[in-house]
Design a protein around this motif. Structure first.
Motif, PDB file in Angstrom:
ATOM      1  N   PHE A   1       0.853  -1.180   0.000  1.00 32.11           N
ATOM      2  CA  PHE A   1       0.000   0.000   0.000  1.00 32.11           C
ATOM      3  C   PHE A   1       0.885   1.225   0.000  1.00 32.11           C
ATOM      4  O   PHE A   1       2.085   1.157   0.264  1.00 32.11           O
ATOM      5  CB  PHE A   1      -0.910   0.001   1.230  1.00 32.11           C
ATOM      6  N   ARG A   2       0.310   2.371  -0.310  1.00 31.09           N
ATOM      7  CA  ARG A   2       1.088   3.611  -0.326  1.00 31.09           C
ATOM      8  C   ARG A   2       0.227   4.735   0.261  1.00 31.09           C
ATOM      9  O   ARG A   2      -0.688   5.255  -0.379  1.00 31.09           O
ATOM     10  CB  ARG A   2       1.514   3.956  -1.747  1.00 31.09           C
ATOM     11  N   PRO A   3       0.498   5.114   1.503  1.00 28.95           N
ATOM     12  CA  PRO A   3      -0.237   6.210   2.102  1.00 28.95           C
ATOM     13  C   PRO A   3       0.065   7.499   1.358  1.00 28.95           C
ATOM     14  O   PRO A   3       1.187   7.737   0.924  1.00 28.95           O
ATOM     15  CB  PRO A   3       0.298   6.253   3.542  1.00 28.95           C
ATOM     16  N   THR A   4      -0.927   8.326   1.160  1.00 25.38           N
ATOM     17  CA  THR A   4      -0.734   9.595   0.460  1.00 25.38           C
ATOM     18  C   THR A   4      -1.580  10.663   1.125  1.00 25.38           C
ATOM     19  O   THR A   4      -2.275  10.393   2.103  1.00 25.38           O
ATOM     20  CB  THR A   4      -1.136   9.424  -1.016  1.00 25.38           C
ATOM     21  N   VAL A   5      -1.490  11.893   0.611  1.00 27.72           N
ATOM     22  CA  VAL A   5      -2.225  13.006   1.236  1.00 27.72           C
ATOM     23  C   VAL A   5      -3.310  13.505   0.293  1.00 27.72           C
ATOM     24  O   VAL A   5      -3.219  13.363  -0.929  1.00 27.72           O
ATOM     25  CB  VAL A   5      -1.271  14.160   1.592  1.00 27.72           C
ATOM     26  N   VAL A   6      -4.342  14.108   0.889  1.00 31.42           N
ATOM     27  CA  VAL A   6      -5.454  14.675   0.129  1.00 31.42           C
ATOM     28  C   VAL A   6      -5.199  16.168  -0.018  1.00 31.42           C
ATOM     29  O   VAL A   6      -4.933  16.854   0.965  1.00 31.42           O
ATOM     30  CB  VAL A   6      -6.788  14.421   0.873  1.00 31.42           C
ATOM     31  N   ASP A   7      -5.283  16.663  -1.271  1.00 32.29           N
ATOM     32  CA  ASP A   7      -5.066  18.096  -1.528  1.00 32.29           C
ATOM     33  C   ASP A   7      -6.333  18.863  -1.159  1.00 32.29           C
ATOM     34  O   ASP A   7      -7.397  18.655  -1.743  1.00 32.29           O
ATOM     35  CB  ASP A   7      -4.718  18.293  -3.004  1.00 32.29           C
ATOM     36  N   LEU A   8      -6.212  19.780  -0.179  1.00 31.19           N
ATOM     37  CA  LEU A   8      -7.373  20.558   0.267  1.00 31.19           C
ATOM     38  C   LEU A   8      -7.608  21.796  -0.581  1.00 31.19           C
ATOM     39  O   LEU A   8      -8.610  22.497  -0.392  1.00 31.19           O
ATOM     40  CB  LEU A   8      -7.178  20.984   1.733  1.00 31.19           C
ATOM     41  N   GLY A   9      -6.656  22.089  -1.496  1.00 33.13           N
ATOM     42  CA  GLY A   9      -6.810  23.291  -2.311  1.00 33.13           C
ATOM     43  C   GLY A   9      -6.742  24.554  -1.455  1.00 33.13           C
ATOM     44  O   GLY A   9      -5.960  24.658  -0.511  1.00 33.13           O
ATOM     45  N   ARG A  10      -7.606  25.513  -1.766  1.00 34.34           N
ATOM     46  CA  ARG A  10      -7.606  26.770  -1.008  1.00 34.34           C
ATOM     47  C   ARG A  10      -8.127  26.592   0.419  1.00 34.34           C
ATOM     48  O   ARG A  10      -7.870  27.409   1.285  1.00 34.34           O
ATOM     49  CB  ARG A  10      -8.470  27.799  -1.729  1.00 34.34           C
ATOM     50  N   LEU A  11      -8.892  25.523   0.618  1.00 33.01           N
ATOM     51  CA  LEU A  11      -9.445  25.293   1.963  1.00 33.01           C
ATOM     52  C   LEU A  11      -8.364  24.975   2.988  1.00 33.01           C
ATOM     53  O   LEU A  11      -8.620  25.001   4.192  1.00 33.01           O
ATOM     54  CB  LEU A  11     -10.456  24.140   1.915  1.00 33.01           C
ATOM     55  N   ARG A  12      -7.147  24.647   2.523  1.00 34.52           N
ATOM     56  CA  ARG A  12      -6.087  24.287   3.471  1.00 34.52           C
ATOM     57  C   ARG A  12      -5.784  25.449   4.425  1.00 34.52           C
ATOM     58  O   ARG A  12      -5.472  25.244   5.582  1.00 34.52           O
ATOM     59  CB  ARG A  12      -4.821  23.824   2.745  1.00 34.52           C
TER      60      ARG A  12
END
Length: 567
Positions: free
Chosen positions: A297-308
């Motif tokens: 498996f490969r853990p990754t991150v979710v892009d929040l865009g401007r909401l970050r």
């Protein structure tokens, strides 16, 4: 042959050693529970053995008890829901998203562990007292109202504070599950046309159900055992939960009813143990939700865009609520005679009067000395016992060691105030009752898992070949432990010592039952100041308490660094 010689010949030394440990740990964990049960059937402290059901009848026929139980239910589940939701939210942001400063914010939820609960509650009382709270005074100036508008002395206020204090537990349970989450499941959802929100609610959160349930159960257990927040917030607001109700039975009036307190404590203890068993059952059934398999498996991150940046602002505000605002409030209040809004008037009132009063208070000084003695001496003895227990749990696998492990874990389920009543029954006929020794024994028995768990992890990393080599060279078991094993796990020993010392400095629930004139500790003295509305003294003594705890941590880290350089 003497009896001692026969015993040595008939029982292997290793089995005898395990048996002695089981006896010691059982005395510290099961002993108070047994005495609590016996006490609940006794007429009083001086009449142990004269059994009766009068205490149960008196306790459970009290017309105010249903209201207390309802308050307990709302407080416990409300706090657990709040802390679990907050812990899940922060764990997801810090592990799975690209929020700015995510590494720094991953430490944020752990900060409440370092803040004594009694001081956290005191700081928010100074801010949100409906009559003269600093924040309420500021809001009244804006809204033009004469009272409130926020009232910390309410069930909502109790749930808010307890939820924040339980945040480290829920965060630490949920975040590891997110680290090992397989992203391919979410990708399959998105390929099927699902949005990020739908993927979160339909895939991610359901797969995290075991971790979320485990976090929720642990939060329920901690809330049920909570004493500082219900006592500091609930009692002025006339809101009683089970722990404060039991404390009132043994602390109010000329003739405290210890038998009735024991009868009430039994229901709390049974509830806590049942919840622990349920927690272990839920975590043992987690195989159904495995996402990491042999396929990789490969853990990754979710892009929040401007909401970050919006989420970054929310986490920043939470950081202020958790640590910055309470710490600044205590520091500010320690220089004032009474609660005043920050401004020019407050500056004219600034003085060192509270600090002088605290250092000239004989009982406050004694409580500082007692707390330091219990932290250093108690943590040292507790870690010494934990070293032997952890060694046996890791190196010797048998039914006896499984029993030992269960006995150690058992004390984790004990609410501090209730087991304090049990220790009172346990020690009442001994010469150490009403002395510092009674507190020391109760502290070690109550917080033993905090010493054993870090050391168990450390012992696992030491291969048995090293010990075998030592014994081949003629070293004894204790000699091998002292010269080979313990030096290799020195960082783990120091971590366990710091953890236990920090817990002993902030301890309140056991101390509230067992502390007597001459054996006062800091948390109890702070609570007494709070009863009298001496918030300046509360703040000054609280800062000294935080300073003591920080000094112990810094000292231990210096020793750890010195040991590392010697290696």
């Amino acid at each position: 042959m003497t009896a001692h010689g026969w015993l040595r010949g008939a029982v292997p030394p290793r089995a005898m050693f395990v048996a002695v440990l089981i006896l010691v740990v059982a005395s510290l964990t099961v002993g108070p529970v047994v005495m609590l049960l016996l006490g609940s059937f006794s007429r009083g402290l001086g009449a142990l053995g004269t059994f009766t059901l009068d205490k149960y009848i008196a306790a459970y026929s009290d017309p105010s008890l249903p209201r207390v139980l309802l308050n307990t239910l709302i407080f416990t589940f409300g706090s657990a829901l709040f802390s679990t939701a907050l812990g899940t939210f922060l764990a997801y942001l810090s592990v799975r998203t690209n929020i700015p400063l995510k590494r720094a914010f991953s430490i944020l939820p752990l900060i409440p562990m370092m803040f004594p609960h009694v001081l956290f509650a005191a700081a928010w009382i100074i801010l949100l007292n409906p009559t003269n709270g600093i924040l309420n005074q500021w809001l009244r100036g804006i809204l033009g109202t004469s009272w409130g508008p926020l009232n910390i002395y309410s069930l909502g206020g109790m749930i808010f504070l307890e939820g924040l204090l339980d945040l480290p537990v829920t965060f630490m349970v949920i975040s590891p599950a997110l680290y090992s989450f397989d992203i391919s499941l979410e990708e399959a959802s998105r390929v099927s046309g699902a949005s990020n929100v739908r993927t979160l609610t339909k895939i991610t959160l359901p797969m995290l159900r075991p971790a979320i349930l485990a976090a929720f159960m642990l939060a329920v257990i901690r809330s049920l055992a909570a004493f500082a927040v219900p006592q500091m917030i609930g009692i002025p607001g006339r809101i009683q939960v089970l722990t404060t109700y039991v404390y009132r039975v043994i602390s109010v009036g000329w003739s405290p009813d210890y038998g009735r307190a024991a009868a009430l404590g039994v229901i709390v203890l049974v509830s806590a143990i049942s919840l622990i068993l349920l927690y272990r059952y839920l975590t043992s059934a987690s195989e159904r939700f495995v996402t990491v398999t042999g396929k990789g498996f490969r853990p990754t991150v979710v892009d929040l865009g401007r909401l970050r940046y919006a989420f970054f602002g929310i986490v920043l505000v939470l950081f202020c609520v958790l640590i910055v605002i309470p710490a600044l409030t205590l520091g500010y209040m320690s220089f004032l005679p009474y609660t005043v809004m920050p401004g020019s008037r407050a500056l004219t009132l600034f003085s060192l009067a509270n600090w002088r009063a605290v250092v000239q208070d004989r009982i406050a000084l004694r409580s500082i000395g007692n707390t330091a003695l219990l932290a250093v001496g108690g943590a040292t003895l507790g870690v010494l016992l934990s070293v032997f227990i952890a060694y046996v749990l890791v190196k010797i696998k048998s039914r006896a060691t499984s029993l030992l492990d269960s006995l150690v874990f058992l004390s984790f389920s004990f609410p501090g105030l209730i087991i304090g009543v049990g220790f009172m029954w346990f020690l009442i006929r001994t010469p150490i009752y009403a002395t510092l020794w009674a507190l020391l024994v109760a502290y070690i028995g109550t917080y033993l898992p905090y010493g054993v768990r870090p050391l168990t992890s450390a012992f696992i990393q030491v291969h048995h070949d090293l010990e075998d080599s030592s014994r081949v060279c003629g070293a004894s078991f204790l000699g091998t432990l002292r010269r080979i094993t313990v030096p290799l796990i020195a960082p783990g020993v120091l971590s366990a010592w710091v953890l236990m010392a920090a817990m002993f400095v902030r301890e309140l629930s056991v101390s509230a039952v067992l502390a007597r004139p001459g054996s006062e500790v800091l948390s109890v003295q702070i609570m007494r100041y709070a009863y009298d509305g001496l918030w300046g003294k509360v703040s000054a003594l609280g800062i000294l308490m935080i300073g003591l705890s920080a000094s112990l941590v810094i000292l231990a880290n210096l020793v750890k660094g010195r040991l590392s350089s010697v290696k």
